[in-house]
Design a protein around this motif. Structure first.
Motif, PDB file in Angstrom:
ATOM      1  N   ASP A 180       0.830  -1.212   0.000  1.00 25.27           N
ATOM      2  CA  ASP A 180       0.000   0.000   0.000  1.00 25.27           C
ATOM      3  C   ASP A 180       0.863   1.260   0.000  1.00 25.27           C
ATOM      4  O   ASP A 180       0.551   2.251  -0.673  1.00 25.27           O
ATOM      5  CB  ASP A 180      -0.924   0.012   1.215  1.00 25.27           C
ATOM      6  N   TYR A 181       1.944   1.227   0.781  1.00 25.77           N
ATOM      7  CA  TYR A 181       2.879   2.355   0.822  1.00 25.77           C
ATOM      8  C   TYR A 181       3.419   2.666  -0.574  1.00 25.77           C
ATOM      9  O   TYR A 181       3.408   3.819  -1.034  1.00 25.77           O
ATOM     10  CB  TYR A 181       4.014   2.013   1.787  1.00 25.77           C
ATOM     11  N   GLY A 182       3.883   1.632  -1.259  1.00 17.86           N
ATOM     12  CA  GLY A 182       4.459   1.828  -2.591  1.00 17.86           C
ATOM     13  C   GLY A 182       3.449   2.341  -3.598  1.00 17.86           C
ATOM     14  O   GLY A 182       3.767   3.209  -4.425  1.00 17.86           O
ATOM     15  N   VAL A 183       2.228   1.820  -3.551  1.00 16.56           N
ATOM     16  CA  VAL A 183       1.198   2.281  -4.483  1.00 16.56           C
ATOM     17  C   VAL A 183       0.911   3.765  -4.277  1.00 16.56           C
ATOM     18  O   VAL A 183       0.793   4.535  -5.243  1.00 16.56           O
ATOM     19  CB  VAL A 183      -0.094   1.448  -4.327  1.00 16.56           C
ATOM     20  N   GLU A 184       0.802   4.186  -3.022  1.00 15.30           N
ATOM     21  CA  GLU A 184       0.532   5.602  -2.744  1.00 15.30           C
ATOM     22  C   GLU A 184       1.658   6.494  -3.266  1.00 15.30           C
ATOM     23  O   GLU A 184       1.405   7.565  -3.838  1.00 15.30           O
ATOM     24  CB  GLU A 184       0.336   5.834  -1.242  1.00 15.30           C
ATOM     25  N   ILE A 185       2.905   6.068  -3.080  1.00 13.97           N
ATOM     26  CA  ILE A 185       4.025   6.842  -3.615  1.00 13.97           C
ATOM     27  C   ILE A 185       3.941   6.910  -5.136  1.00 13.97           C
ATOM     28  O   ILE A 185       4.170   7.963  -5.751  1.00 13.97           O
ATOM     29  CB  ILE A 185       5.368   6.211  -3.206  1.00 13.97           C
ATOM     30  N   GLY A 186       3.607   5.776  -5.749  1.00 12.75           N
ATOM     31  CA  GLY A 186       3.507   5.743  -7.203  1.00 12.75           C
ATOM     32  C   GLY A 186       2.472   6.715  -7.730  1.00 12.75           C
ATOM     33  O   GLY A 186       2.711   7.422  -8.718  1.00 12.75           O
ATOM     34  N   ASP A 261      -4.289  23.142  -8.225  1.00 13.79           N
ATOM     35  CA  ASP A 261      -4.196  23.157  -6.763  1.00 13.79           C
ATOM     36  C   ASP A 261      -4.570  21.806  -6.175  1.00 13.79           C
ATOM     37  O   ASP A 261      -3.931  21.312  -5.231  1.00 13.79           O
ATOM     38  CB  ASP A 261      -5.098  24.244  -6.183  1.00 13.79           C
ATOM     39  N   TRP A 262      -5.622  21.198  -6.712  1.00 10.03           N
ATOM     40  CA  TRP A 262      -6.068  19.886  -6.226  1.00 10.03           C
ATOM     41  C   TRP A 262      -4.981  18.837  -6.423  1.00 10.03           C
ATOM     42  O   TRP A 262      -4.686  18.061  -5.499  1.00 10.03           O
ATOM     43  CB  TRP A 262      -7.346  19.474  -6.966  1.00 10.03           C
ATOM     44  N   ALA A 263      -4.377  18.807  -7.610  1.00 11.34           N
ATOM     45  CA  ALA A 263      -3.347  17.810  -7.896  1.00 11.34           C
ATOM     46  C   ALA A 263      -2.125  17.999  -7.002  1.00 11.34           C
ATOM     47  O   ALA A 263      -1.532  17.027  -6.518  1.00 11.34           O
ATOM     48  CB  ALA A 263      -2.952  17.871  -9.368  1.00 11.34           C
ATOM     49  N   GLU A 264      -1.734  19.254  -6.779  1.00 11.95           N
ATOM     50  CA  GLU A 264      -0.600  19.516  -5.889  1.00 11.95           C
ATOM     51  C   GLU A 264      -0.902  19.058  -4.459  1.00 11.95           C
ATOM     52  O   GLU A 264      -0.030  18.487  -3.782  1.00 11.95           O
ATOM     53  CB  GLU A 264      -0.259  21.005  -5.910  1.00 11.95           C
ATOM     54  N   SER A 265      -2.129  19.273  -4.016  1.00 12.82           N
ATOM     55  CA  SER A 265      -2.491  18.831  -2.666  1.00 12.82           C
ATOM     56  C   SER A 265      -2.546  17.312  -2.586  1.00 12.82           C
ATOM     57  O   SER A 265      -2.266  16.730  -1.526  1.00 12.82           O
ATOM     58  CB  SER A 265      -3.829  19.437  -2.239  1.00 12.82           C
ATOM     59  N   GLU A 266      -2.896  16.662  -3.690  1.00 11.82           N
ATOM     60  CA  GLU A 266      -2.946  15.197  -3.707  1.00 11.82           C
ATOM     61  C   GLU A 266      -1.562  14.583  -3.571  1.00 11.82           C
ATOM     62  O   GLU A 266      -1.414  13.512  -2.984  1.00 11.82           O
ATOM     63  CB  GLU A 266      -3.621  14.701  -4.988  1.00 11.82           C
ATOM     64  N   ILE A 267      -0.556  15.229  -4.110  1.00 12.68           N
ATOM     65  CA  ILE A 267       0.814  14.726  -3.922  1.00 12.68           C
ATOM     66  C   ILE A 267       1.124  14.645  -2.436  1.00 12.68           C
ATOM     67  O   ILE A 267       1.592  13.621  -1.930  1.00 12.68           O
ATOM     68  CB  ILE A 267       1.838  15.636  -4.637  1.00 12.68           C
ATOM     69  N   ILE A 271       1.488  11.171  -0.018  1.00 11.53           N
ATOM     70  CA  ILE A 271       2.723  10.932   0.731  1.00 11.53           C
ATOM     71  C   ILE A 271       2.407  10.703   2.210  1.00 11.53           C
ATOM     72  O   ILE A 271       2.950   9.781   2.834  1.00 11.53           O
ATOM     73  CB  ILE A 271       3.686  12.119   0.552  1.00 11.53           C
ATOM     74  N   ASP A 272       1.527  11.513   2.758  1.00  5.94           N
ATOM     75  CA  ASP A 272       1.170  11.360   4.174  1.00  5.94           C
ATOM     76  C   ASP A 272       0.521   9.999   4.428  1.00  5.94           C
ATOM     77  O   ASP A 272       0.809   9.341   5.446  1.00  5.94           O
ATOM     78  CB  ASP A 272       0.223  12.484   4.602  1.00  5.94           C
ATOM     79  N   VAL A 273      -0.342   9.568   3.517  1.00  5.39           N
ATOM     80  CA  VAL A 273      -0.973   8.255   3.656  1.00  5.39           C
ATOM     81  C   VAL A 273       0.085   7.156   3.564  1.00  5.39           C
ATOM     82  O   VAL A 273       0.074   6.184   4.329  1.00  5.39           O
ATOM     83  CB  VAL A 273      -2.073   8.056   2.587  1.00  5.39           C
ATOM     84  N   GLU A 286      13.147   6.007   8.541  1.00  6.37           N
ATOM     85  CA  GLU A 286      13.614   7.299   8.038  1.00  6.37           C
ATOM     86  C   GLU A 286      13.837   7.265   6.536  1.00  6.37           C
ATOM     87  O   GLU A 286      13.475   8.210   5.818  1.00  6.37           O
ATOM     88  CB  GLU A 286      14.915   7.674   8.758  1.00  6.37           C
ATOM     89  N   LYS A 287      14.402   6.189   6.028  1.00  6.47           N
ATOM     90  CA  LYS A 287      14.705   6.123   4.592  1.00  6.47           C
ATOM     91  C   LYS A 287      13.435   5.970   3.760  1.00  6.47           C
ATOM     92  O   LYS A 287      13.306   6.606   2.694  1.00  6.47           O
ATOM     93  CB  LYS A 287      15.676   4.977   4.309  1.00  6.47           C
ATOM     94  N   LEU A 288      12.493   5.133   4.201  1.00  8.48           N
ATOM     95  CA  LEU A 288      11.249   4.983   3.450  1.00  8.48           C
ATOM     96  C   LEU A 288      10.447   6.289   3.472  1.00  8.48           C
ATOM     97  O   LEU A 288       9.805   6.649   2.479  1.00  8.48           O
ATOM     98  CB  LEU A 288      10.419   3.834   4.016  1.00  8.48           C
ATOM     99  N   THR A 289      10.500   7.005   4.586  1.00  9.42           N
ATOM    100  CA  THR A 289       9.826   8.306   4.661  1.00  9.42           C
ATOM    101  C   THR A 289      10.479   9.298   3.707  1.00  9.42           C
ATOM    102  O   THR A 289       9.795  10.039   2.986  1.00  9.42           O
ATOM    103  CB  THR A 289       9.869   8.853   6.099  1.00  9.42           C
ATOM    104  N   ALA A 290      11.800   9.319   3.669  1.00 10.61           N
ATOM    105  CA  ALA A 290      12.517  10.237   2.779  1.00 10.61           C
ATOM    106  C   ALA A 290      12.214   9.939   1.317  1.00 10.61           C
ATOM    107  O   ALA A 290      12.066  10.858   0.499  1.00 10.61           O
ATOM    108  CB  ALA A 290      14.016  10.150   3.039  1.00 10.61           C
ATOM    109  N   LEU A 291      12.108   8.654   0.970  1.00 13.34           N
ATOM    110  CA  LEU A 291      11.785   8.285  -0.408  1.00 13.34           C
ATOM    111  C   LEU A 291      10.378   8.736  -0.780  1.00 13.34           C
ATOM    112  O   LEU A 291      10.123   9.155  -1.916  1.00 13.34           O
ATOM    113  CB  LEU A 291      11.941   6.776  -0.600  1.00 13.34           C
TER     114      LEU A 291
END
Length: 304
Positions: A180-186, A261-267, A271-273, A286-291
């Motif tokens: 789930d983490y990876g999908v959200e980053i993607g 604005d919406w798309a920028e907020s979605e980024i 990331i927070d999710v 720390e590293k996964l958060t930084a990525l």
């Protein structure tokens, strides 16, 4: 075939002359190594997983350039423009096969991990098929566009983390959380790419500013704007590529709709999710958060 693949990676040109070519962000291998460290997995196995994932990723890039007729990749001519469509597609297929073989022949990789990567390839192909179909289909919904983005971009980042967790012997809950983490980053990176396809710096993105609008592509911010800006919808309905002036006007319509604005907020939201999934999986990294945070920097650093 090695010569053709070597050109794609920037190792040498079509005449066989060695040189240093452009490279991508290497986010997927970095995710594998960071996840392996968080899970205290074998570094040797992690390197194998990273190589396999990157080979599969490059299969998608080669095919994507053919489908979109993009002529540049990482600052050099796209493979199909040098060797032709047939050889480029064959080289892409070879990269896919090599990626699966790399994973399957490593003694410490369980069969479940190989099956997970194979399933991911099917999802990637589904996402690419949706993306191509959207170009000719009117009335694309935002939910459909989000699903396409998750399959085309998100699933391989999720798979990189999930396969790493499987090779580390993690339980199902940890595997799912890292997936789930990876999908959200993607998806966050897809939002960034889509915004850069309208407002990106040509020297950084390799394509003209506003090119996605000029080519009538249906990316996330554009689909959002099409639902509320009749003038933009009319430009798209005409089916004729936009000139520079029309593309600039279309970009102003996307801004007026609130879609930028919406798309920028979605980024930021994605990331927070993603970070909450890391906390759920390994209690924080720390590293996964930084990525995860790279998506914001990637967007900001490449704006025109």
């Amino acid at each position: 075939m090695r010569l053709i693949a070597g050109h794609h990676f920037g190792w040498w040109d079509s005449a066989g002359n060695a040189h240093r070519g452009g490279t991508g962000k290497a986010v997927r291998p970095a995710l594998v190594l960071a996840a392996a460290e968080a899970l205290q997995a074998s570094p040797d196995t992690a390197v194998t997983v990273a190589a396999a994932i990157e080979l599969v990723h490059n299969f998608t890039l080669v095919h994507d350039d053919v489908h979109d007729q993009d002529v540049r990749r990482h600052g050099q001519p796209a493979l199909w423009t040098v060797y032709g469509t047939v050889d480029a597609l064959l080289a892409g297929n070879a990269l896919l096969a090599l990626g699966l073989e790399t994973l399957a022949t490593h003694g410490e990789v369980p069969s479940a991990a190989v099956a997970r990567l194979a399933r991911c390839v099917t999802e990637l192909c589904e996402g690419q098929s949706m993306d191509i179909a959207f170009e000719q289909r009117p009335g694309i919904t935002l939910d459909e566009c989000l699903l396409m983005s998750a399959r085309k971009t998100g699933v391989l980042l999720g798979c990189a983390c999930a396969v790493t967790a499987l090779t580390a012997g993690a339980d199902a809950a940890v595997v799912d959380a890292l997936d789930d983490y990876g999908v959200e980053i993607g998806v966050a990176f897809q939002f960034a790419n889509d915004l850069l396809g309208i407002w990106g710096d040509e020297s950084a993105t390799g394509k003209p500013t506003g090119s996605d609008l000029a080519r009538l592509k249906k990316t996330l911010p554009i689909v959002r704007a099409l639902g509320s800006e009749p003038e933009l919808a009319e430009l798209y309905a005409n089916g004729v590529e936009l000139d520079d002036e029309q593309a600039r006007y279309a970009a102003s319509l996307v801004i007026r709709s609130g879609a930028r604005d919406w798309a920028e907020s979605e980024i930021r939201r994605r990331i927070d999710v993603a970070i909450t999934h890391v906390d759920r999986a390994v209690g924080g990294s720390e590293k996964l958060t930084a990525l995860a945070e790279l998506a914001v920097r990637y967007y900001r650093d490449n704006l025109a």
